[in-house]
Write a protein that holds these residues in place. Structure first.
Motif, PDB file in Angstrom:
ATOM      1  N   MET A   1       9.480 -30.356  19.433  1.00 31.00           N
ATOM      2  CA  MET A   1       8.223 -30.864  19.988  1.00 31.00           C
ATOM      3  C   MET A   1       8.445 -31.949  21.039  1.00 31.00           C
ATOM      4  N   THR A   2       9.591 -32.620  20.984  1.00 26.03           N
ATOM      5  CA  THR A   2       9.879 -33.661  21.976  1.00 26.03           C
ATOM      6  C   THR A   2      10.894 -33.195  23.022  1.00 26.03           C
ATOM      7  N   SER A   3      11.168 -31.906  23.049  1.00 23.97           N
ATOM      8  CA  SER A   3      12.043 -31.364  24.089  1.00 23.97           C
ATOM      9  C   SER A   3      11.348 -31.473  25.444  1.00 23.97           C
ATOM     10  N   ASP A   4      12.120 -31.482  26.513  1.00 25.23           N
ATOM     11  CA  ASP A   4      11.537 -31.598  27.851  1.00 25.23           C
ATOM     12  C   ASP A   4      10.507 -30.501  28.108  1.00 25.23           C
ATOM     13  N   GLU A   5      10.826 -29.278  27.703  1.00 24.74           N
ATOM     14  CA  GLU A   5       9.934 -28.144  27.964  1.00 24.74           C
ATOM     15  C   GLU A   5       8.606 -28.289  27.237  1.00 24.74           C
ATOM     16  N   GLU A   6       8.657 -28.590  25.931  1.00 22.40           N
ATOM     17  CA  GLU A   6       7.416 -28.702  25.158  1.00 22.40           C
ATOM     18  C   GLU A   6       6.619 -29.926  25.577  1.00 22.40           C
ATOM     19  N   GLN A   7       7.294 -31.011  25.887  1.00 22.02           N
ATOM     20  CA  GLN A   7       6.599 -32.209  26.337  1.00 22.02           C
ATOM     21  C   GLN A   7       5.817 -31.945  27.620  1.00 22.02           C
TER      22      GLN A   7
ATOM     23  N   TYR B   1      -3.039 -31.145  27.417  1.00 26.47           N
ATOM     24  CA  TYR B   1      -3.961 -32.140  26.865  1.00 26.47           C
ATOM     25  C   TYR B   1      -4.340 -33.239  27.855  1.00 26.47           C
ATOM     26  N   GLY B   2      -3.712 -33.257  29.023  1.00 25.31           N
ATOM     27  CA  GLY B   2      -4.043 -34.274  30.003  1.00 25.31           C
ATOM     28  C   GLY B   2      -3.458 -35.628  29.686  1.00 25.31           C
ATOM     29  N   SER B   3      -2.451 -35.660  28.819  1.00 26.24           N
ATOM     30  CA  SER B   3      -1.782 -36.909  28.464  1.00 26.24           C
ATOM     31  C   SER B   3      -0.494 -37.045  29.264  1.00 26.24           C
ATOM     32  N   ILE B   4       0.232 -38.127  29.032  1.00 26.53           N
ATOM     33  CA  ILE B   4       1.475 -38.403  29.743  1.00 26.53           C
ATOM     34  C   ILE B   4       2.643 -38.238  28.773  1.00 26.53           C
ATOM     35  N   PRO B   5       3.697 -37.521  29.136  1.00 32.14           N
ATOM     36  CA  PRO B   5       4.838 -37.385  28.231  1.00 32.14           C
ATOM     37  C   PRO B   5       5.521 -38.735  27.997  1.00 32.14           C
ATOM     38  N   PRO B   6       5.817 -39.070  26.749  1.00 30.33           N
ATOM     39  CA  PRO B   6       6.603 -40.276  26.494  1.00 30.33           C
ATOM     40  C   PRO B   6       8.097 -40.045  26.674  1.00 30.33           C
ATOM     41  N   VAL B   7       8.485 -38.806  26.982  1.00 30.72           N
ATOM     42  CA  VAL B   7       9.880 -38.459  27.260  1.00 30.72           C
ATOM     43  C   VAL B   7      10.093 -38.584  28.771  1.00 30.72           C
ATOM     44  N   LYS B   8      11.084 -39.380  29.161  1.00 32.94           N
ATOM     45  CA  LYS B   8      11.279 -39.725  30.567  1.00 32.94           C
ATOM     46  C   LYS B   8      11.443 -38.504  31.471  1.00 32.94           C
ATOM     47  N   ALA B   9      12.284 -37.562  31.076  1.00 34.20           N
ATOM     48  CA  ALA B   9      12.554 -36.411  31.937  1.00 34.20           C
ATOM     49  C   ALA B   9      11.298 -35.584  32.164  1.00 34.20           C
ATOM     50  N   ALA B  10      10.484 -35.414  31.124  1.00 34.66           N
ATOM     51  CA  ALA B  10       9.251 -34.643  31.266  1.00 34.66           C
ATOM     52  C   ALA B  10       8.231 -35.388  32.112  1.00 34.66           C
TER      53      ALA B  10
ATOM     54  N   ARG C   1      15.857 -41.318  25.376  1.00 38.86           N
ATOM     55  CA  ARG C   1      15.064 -40.307  26.077  1.00 38.86           C
ATOM     56  C   ARG C   1      13.611 -40.746  26.223  1.00 38.86           C
ATOM     57  N   PHE C   2      13.184 -41.717  25.402  1.00 36.71           N
ATOM     58  CA  PHE C   2      11.775 -42.074  25.319  1.00 36.71           C
ATOM     59  C   PHE C   2      11.455 -43.319  26.145  1.00 36.71           C
ATOM     60  N   VAL C   3      10.239 -43.351  26.676  1.00 34.38           N
ATOM     61  CA  VAL C   3       9.756 -44.502  27.437  1.00 34.38           C
ATOM     62  C   VAL C   3       9.614 -45.699  26.499  1.00 34.38           C
ATOM     63  N   GLU C   4      10.051 -46.849  26.966  1.00 33.67           N
ATOM     64  CA  GLU C   4      10.099 -48.038  26.104  1.00 33.67           C
ATOM     65  C   GLU C   4       8.727 -48.438  25.588  1.00 33.67           C
ATOM     66  N   SER C   5       7.695 -48.377  26.442  1.00 35.88           N
ATOM     67  CA  SER C   5       6.362 -48.798  26.003  1.00 35.88           C
ATOM     68  C   SER C   5       5.834 -47.909  24.880  1.00 35.88           C
ATOM     69  N   ALA C   6       6.193 -46.629  24.893  1.00 34.25           N
ATOM     70  CA  ALA C   6       5.760 -45.725  23.830  1.00 34.25           C
ATOM     71  C   ALA C   6       6.465 -46.056  22.520  1.00 34.25           C
TER      72      ALA C   6
END
Length: 439
Positions: free
Chosen positions: A344-350, A357-366, A133-138
């Motif tokens: 905390m890493t669910s699509d909705e919370e991400q 916070y202006g950051s990028i989700p490390p979860v692909k779907a989010a 589910r997570f981006v490889e670079s993260a």
């Protein structure tokens, strides 16, 4: 990790890390934690918003939502970045810490080496929906290569160049600088009448390291060799550090007062029109808190050497920044901790938290959500996927940040005071930092 953190004092960090490594954080007899307190969790969150009160306001309704879903009450403490590393190291040494905590992703290998954090093996990843589910670079900044990650990515970030559109219009400058040569020439047009071109946090050790690391990459250098041995005072690193400090010392585009900044003062100067540009991660919430409105600023990639464009190797223009979510192995609510990480890493919370916070989700779907299709998010996402590199994933990373970050702090102090910043003086500072690592 986020550059708002000031790294802990070198001696304290080194001694606590050594103690934690020796004792394994008090967790060696309890590899998987227990469930003796199944109805509660303690969570140390990092300060991501403009202030701690803003983080509490953001997180409180989400933690209440988790409690309603699971029956588990979460005791929240938002820890300032200036205190967080020392707090964590003390907890790993004593075995007395929270159940779940935020860590800067640059600390992952250092804290992994203590043995105090729950390793994210296949079973634990399966409990939160799977590793894929997570981006490889993260994931690449969640622990040493070849080992199970020490944490799970929560917020992903990279550096960008923010610029004040009004100040650029008034100076009749059409576009932000794309190279460092352009940064200097553009910066000298902007640095006049009590205003300055570029903001910096000269006393923020972490921010210093982030900038020095990128410039080191651009000079074809590295702060550690393939065997993990420090190589701080090599010619490429000396050139990189001098280039950064010279923006104040020689080029005169950073205000001397910035040598003392370590608590995001450069963001306030930017928002107040005192500084035209700043290199930062996810600063939108801070700009808005200081009175700026959407459209007042622009976002561009961090400059690269002349003749290049953002990319890998010598055209790297950011470190892989971000916040990871870790679990102490001696938690007394291991099942609840895993449920909390899954929440905390669910699509909705991400989507919700990273948008706030202006950051990028490390979860692909989010990450695919329309909320992250804007100008600033696109710059960050492109950097993370094409031109960002992780800081060295070595056990001594936190000591590296402190030792070399302090060297830059001292060099900025010299520049502010009008003392010469020479190749020899930079090399001497980096040699001293390298010797500290050996002691």
């Amino acid at each position: 990790m986020r550059s708002t953190r000031a790294a802990a004092a070198f001696a304290v960090t080194a001694s606590l890390l050594a103690a934690a490594t020796a004792c394994g954080g008090g967790t060696t007899d309890n590899e998987g934690g227990s469930n003796t307190a199944p109805k509660e969790l303690t969570y140390w969150a990092s300060n991501q918003g403009p202030d701690i009160a803003a983080d509490q306001a953001t997180l409180a309704p989400e933690l209440k939502k988790f409690e309603e879903q699971t029956g588990i009450k979460v005791k929240l403490e938002v820890v300032p970045w200036s205190d967080l590393l020392n707090r964590i190291l003390a907890a790993t040494a004593s075995g007395q810490g929270p159940d779940v905590l935020n860590i800067g992703n640059t600390w992952s290998s250092s804290l992994q080496a203590t043995g105090a954090l729950l390793p994210w093996n296949a079973e634990n990843f399966a409990a939160i929906g799977g590793k894929d589910r997570f981006v490889e670079s993260a994931l690449g900044s969640a622990g040493a290569a070849g080992k199970d990650p020490a944490a799970v990515p929560l917020y992903s970030m990279s550096y960008a160049l923010y610029y004040n559109k009004k100040m650029f219009r008034e100076a009749r400058i059409d576009k932000p600088p794309a190279t460092w040569d352009e940064m200097v020439t553009t910066g000298q047009k902007l640095s006049k009448d009590g205003k300055w071109a570029l903001g910096a946090e000269g006393s923020n050790l972490s921010n210093n390291i982030h900038q020095a690391f990128v410039l080191s990459q651009q000079h074809g250098a590295a702060f550690f060799d393939a065997a993990g041995k420090p190589t701080f005072d090599t010619p490429g690193n000396v050139e990189a550090v001098k280039q950064y400090v010279d923006l104040m010392a020689k080029d005169k585009i950073i205000a001397p007062g910035n040598a003392e900044y370590d608590k995001n003062q450069s963001l306030q100067d930017f928002a107040n029109g005192k500084t035209a540009m700043v290199l930062w991660q996810s600063a939108v919430s801070s700009f808005k808190a200081h009175g700026m409105k959407e459209g007042d600023w622009g976002v561009a990639p961090v400059p690269v050497p002349a003749g290049g464009a953002p990319g890998a190797g010598r055209n790297t223009n950011s470190m892989v920044a971000g916040i990871n979510l870790a679990v102490f192995k001696n938690t007394d609510n291991i099942d609840g901790a895993l449920k909390f990480v899954k929440f905390m890493t669910s699509d909705e919370e991400q989507t919700l938290l990273n948008k706030t916070y202006g950051s990028i989700p490390p979860v692909k779907a989010a990450q695919a959500d329309a909320a992250f299709a804007g100008e600033d998010a696109t710059v960050f996402r492109n950097a993370l996927s094409t031109s960002a590199a992780p800081l060295p994933q070595v056990p001594e990373e936190s000591q590296f940040e402190t030792a070399v970050g302090t060297a830059l702090k001292e060099l900025f102090s010299d520049a502010a005071a009008g003392r010469p910043v020479t190749t020899d003086s930079v090399k001497a500072k980096l040699t001293k930092a390298q010797q500290q690592m050996a002691n």
